[in-house]
Scaffold this motif. Structure first.
Motif, mmCIF file in Angstrom:
data_model
loop_
_atom_site.group_PDB
_atom_site.id
_atom_site.type_symbol
_atom_site.label_atom_id
_atom_site.label_comp_id
_atom_site.label_asym_id
_atom_site.label_seq_id
_atom_site.Cartn_x
_atom_site.Cartn_y
_atom_site.Cartn_z
ATOM 1 N N ASN A 49 0.810 -1.224 0.000
ATOM 2 C CA ASN A 49 0.000 0.000 0.000
ATOM 3 C C ASN A 49 0.840 1.270 0.000
ATOM 4 N N ARG A 50 2.027 1.224 0.574
ATOM 5 C CA ARG A 50 2.898 2.403 0.641
ATOM 6 C C ARG A 50 3.312 2.871 -0.746
ATOM 7 N N LEU A 51 3.220 1.979 -1.741
ATOM 8 C CA LEU A 51 3.586 2.334 -3.109
ATOM 9 C C LEU A 51 2.385 2.220 -4.051
ATOM 10 N N GLU A 52 1.204 2.553 -3.534
ATOM 11 C CA GLU A 52 -0.019 2.436 -4.318
ATOM 12 C C GLU A 52 -0.024 3.381 -5.519
ATOM 13 N N GLU A 53 0.680 4.513 -5.390
ATOM 14 C CA GLU A 53 0.741 5.474 -6.491
ATOM 15 C C GLU A 53 2.167 5.602 -7.006
ATOM 16 N N ILE A 54 2.816 4.466 -7.226
ATOM 17 C CA ILE A 54 4.191 4.450 -7.730
ATOM 18 C C ILE A 54 4.257 5.219 -9.054
ATOM 19 N N SER A 55 5.166 6.195 -9.132
ATOM 20 C CA SER A 55 5.179 7.084 -10.297
ATOM 21 C C SER A 55 6.547 7.200 -10.967
ATOM 22 N N GLY A 56 7.555 6.542 -10.410
ATOM 23 C CA GLY A 56 8.879 6.567 -11.017
ATOM 24 C C GLY A 56 9.768 5.545 -10.344
ATOM 25 N N MET A 57 10.748 5.009 -11.103
ATOM 26 C CA MET A 57 11.625 3.997 -10.524
ATOM 27 C C MET A 57 12.917 3.904 -11.324
ATOM 28 N N ASP A 58 13.937 3.354 -10.671
ATOM 29 C CA ASP A 58 15.220 3.089 -11.313
ATOM 30 C C ASP A 58 15.934 2.034 -10.485
ATOM 31 N N PHE A 59 16.820 1.274 -11.122
ATOM 32 C CA PHE A 59 17.503 0.202 -10.412
ATOM 33 C C PHE A 59 18.648 0.735 -9.555
ATOM 34 N N ASN A 263 21.438 -5.497 -18.324
ATOM 35 C CA ASN A 263 21.408 -6.515 -19.385
ATOM 36 C C ASN A 263 20.255 -6.306 -20.361
ATOM 37 N N GLY A 264 19.466 -5.234 -20.159
ATOM 38 C CA GLY A 264 18.363 -4.937 -21.062
ATOM 39 C C GLY A 264 17.004 -5.408 -20.596
ATOM 40 N N ASP A 265 16.922 -6.153 -19.484
ATOM 41 C CA ASP A 265 15.611 -6.543 -18.954
ATOM 42 C C ASP A 265 14.768 -5.295 -18.736
ATOM 43 N N PHE A 266 13.494 -5.376 -19.130
ATOM 44 C CA PHE A 266 12.622 -4.205 -19.224
ATOM 45 C C PHE A 266 11.465 -4.309 -18.236
ATOM 46 N N PHE A 267 11.214 -3.220 -17.493
ATOM 47 C CA PHE A 267 10.186 -3.203 -16.449
ATOM 48 C C PHE A 267 9.302 -1.965 -16.594
ATOM 49 N N ILE A 268 7.996 -2.165 -16.353
ATOM 50 C CA ILE A 268 7.024 -1.073 -16.341
ATOM 51 C C ILE A 268 6.257 -1.129 -15.023
ATOM 52 N N SER A 269 6.080 0.030 -14.380
ATOM 53 C CA SER A 269 5.266 0.077 -13.164
ATOM 54 C C SER A 269 3.926 0.729 -13.466
ATOM 55 N N ASN A 270 2.892 0.296 -12.739
ATOM 56 C CA ASN A 270 1.534 0.824 -12.895
ATOM 57 C C ASN A 270 0.995 1.282 -11.550
ATOM 58 N N GLU A 271 0.367 2.445 -11.537
ATOM 59 C CA GLU A 271 -0.330 2.875 -10.338
ATOM 60 C C GLU A 271 -1.510 1.947 -10.077
ATOM 61 N N GLY A 272 -1.922 1.872 -8.814
ATOM 62 C CA GLY A 272 -3.017 0.994 -8.443
ATOM 63 C C GLY A 272 -4.378 1.600 -8.730
ATOM 64 N N HIS A 273 -5.385 0.735 -8.744
ATOM 65 C CA HIS A 273 -6.779 1.167 -8.904
ATOM 66 C C HIS A 273 -7.605 0.223 -8.052
ATOM 67 N N SER A 274 -8.409 -0.641 -8.657
ATOM 68 C CA SER A 274 -9.109 -1.667 -7.889
ATOM 69 C C SER A 274 -8.138 -2.780 -7.493
ATOM 70 N N ASP A 275 -7.083 -2.946 -8.305
ATOM 71 C CA ASP A 275 -6.019 -3.898 -7.989
ATOM 72 C C ASP A 275 -4.808 -3.129 -7.458
ATOM 73 N N PRO A 276 -3.896 -3.828 -6.779
ATOM 74 C CA PRO A 276 -2.706 -3.131 -6.267
ATOM 75 C C PRO A 276 -1.831 -2.579 -7.385
ATOM 76 N N ALA A 277 -1.069 -1.546 -7.080
ATOM 77 C CA ALA A 277 -0.027 -1.102 -7.999
ATOM 78 C C ALA A 277 0.933 -2.256 -8.243
ATOM 79 N N ASN A 278 1.648 -2.199 -9.358
ATOM 80 C CA ASN A 278 2.536 -3.319 -9.651
ATOM 81 C C ASN A 278 3.735 -2.902 -10.456
ATOM 82 N N ILE A 279 4.715 -3.780 -10.498
ATOM 83 C CA ILE A 279 5.845 -3.702 -11.405
ATOM 84 C C ILE A 279 5.810 -4.953 -12.269
#
Length: 285
Positions: A49-59, A263-279
């Protein structure tokens, strides 16, 4: 009598919703099943829940992700292996934070009004924070930030209205030596590009509304997400439009973050709605 009043109110509300839906440029396409996805989802992490509105990320490293969320001046360190938040790093007051980039030991956080927060030695106990003002303002709505290490700069994407043109959306360069945002865009997304021919919208400015930007470390291609109407635009290293991926709403409710492993592995994060936010770890076809 009371039941009639309630029914009349309900009918009035439904009528108002119908008017808004059919007369305005509705922000989300609720159903888009008229295309075959050109990607596959390899792995999914539901966010706490602390990252329900995840809006940016980096490794940070191969297993740990630094992330921000919309309303808090905090950098979260999330471990993909343990699926837990390891640490929270305060860097500022509450605000509309939209982008995050890691450059060696320093973190840079973008606020939507164009202010960039430089967090020196961000993993230290008491990191020093410096604010950098830019010519991007709240009306432009800055939403994407990434490191372009090859050119010693950050890239900043404008979501709503470009300060220079109504026909393009600029991606601007923040020089890491001078700590200034350059007036001329490093890349410009042409809103009349034929690549958008299948994008249905009443307002040209909503053809592409960048929510994040990043660079594929293997190819040098520039990846740009649109969180309002989920899609992914890929530019060549020279800025030419190369590919547009439409994203299924049921899989990408609101894509707001992009990140690559070395190594090029690709990730997208999504803000939550009825389901939890995710990566999501995504493989493009």
């Amino acid at each position: 009598m009371m039941n009639r009043i309630v029914a009349a109110i309900a009918i009035g509300i439904l009528g108002l919703v119908a008017i808004i839906y059919f007369t305005m440029d509705f922000p989300f396409s609720l159903e888009r099943k008229d295309f075959e996805p050109e990607y596959s989802i390899q792995q999914k992490w539901d966010m706490p829940n602390r990252l329900e509105e995840i809006s940016g990320m980096d490794f940070v490293d191969n297993d740990r992700m630094a992330a921000i969320q919309d309303e808090e001046g905090i950098i979260f360190i999330y471990n993909l292996s343990t699926k837990k938040i390891e640490r929270e790093i305060d860097f500022g007051k509450s605000g509309d934070y939209e982008g995050l980039a890691i450059v060696e030991n320093d973190a840079f956080v973008l606020r939507s009004d164009g202010v960039i927060f430089e967090v020196d030695n961000y993993l230290a106990e008491n990191p020093n924070v410096t604010k950098h003002e830019t010519f991007i303002k709240a009306k432009h709505n800055a939403e994407g930030l990434c490191a372009d290490l090859k050119n010693d700069r950050l890239l900043l994407a404008v979501k709503d209205r470009d300060p220079l043109s109504n026909n393009t959306k600029g991606i601007y360069a923040f020089d890491l030596k001078t700590k200034k945002l350059l007036q001329t865009p490093a890349y410009a997304i042409d809103l009349e590009d034929p690549i958008f021919e299948n994008v249905k919208t009443k307002n040209k400015l909503t053809v592409m509304m960048p929510s994040e930007v990043n660079i594929n470390p293997k190819t040098g291609e520039v990846y740009i997400t649109d969180g309002r109407n989920p899609k992914l635009l890929v530019l060549s290293p020279d800025g030419d439009s190369k590919k547009l991926y439409l994203l299924k709403r049921e899989q990408f409710y609101q894509p707001e973050g992009l990140a690559f492993r070395k190594n090029g592995d690709f990730f997208i994060s999504n803000e939550g709605h009825s389901d939890p936010a995710n990566i999501l770890k995504v493989d493009l076809k």
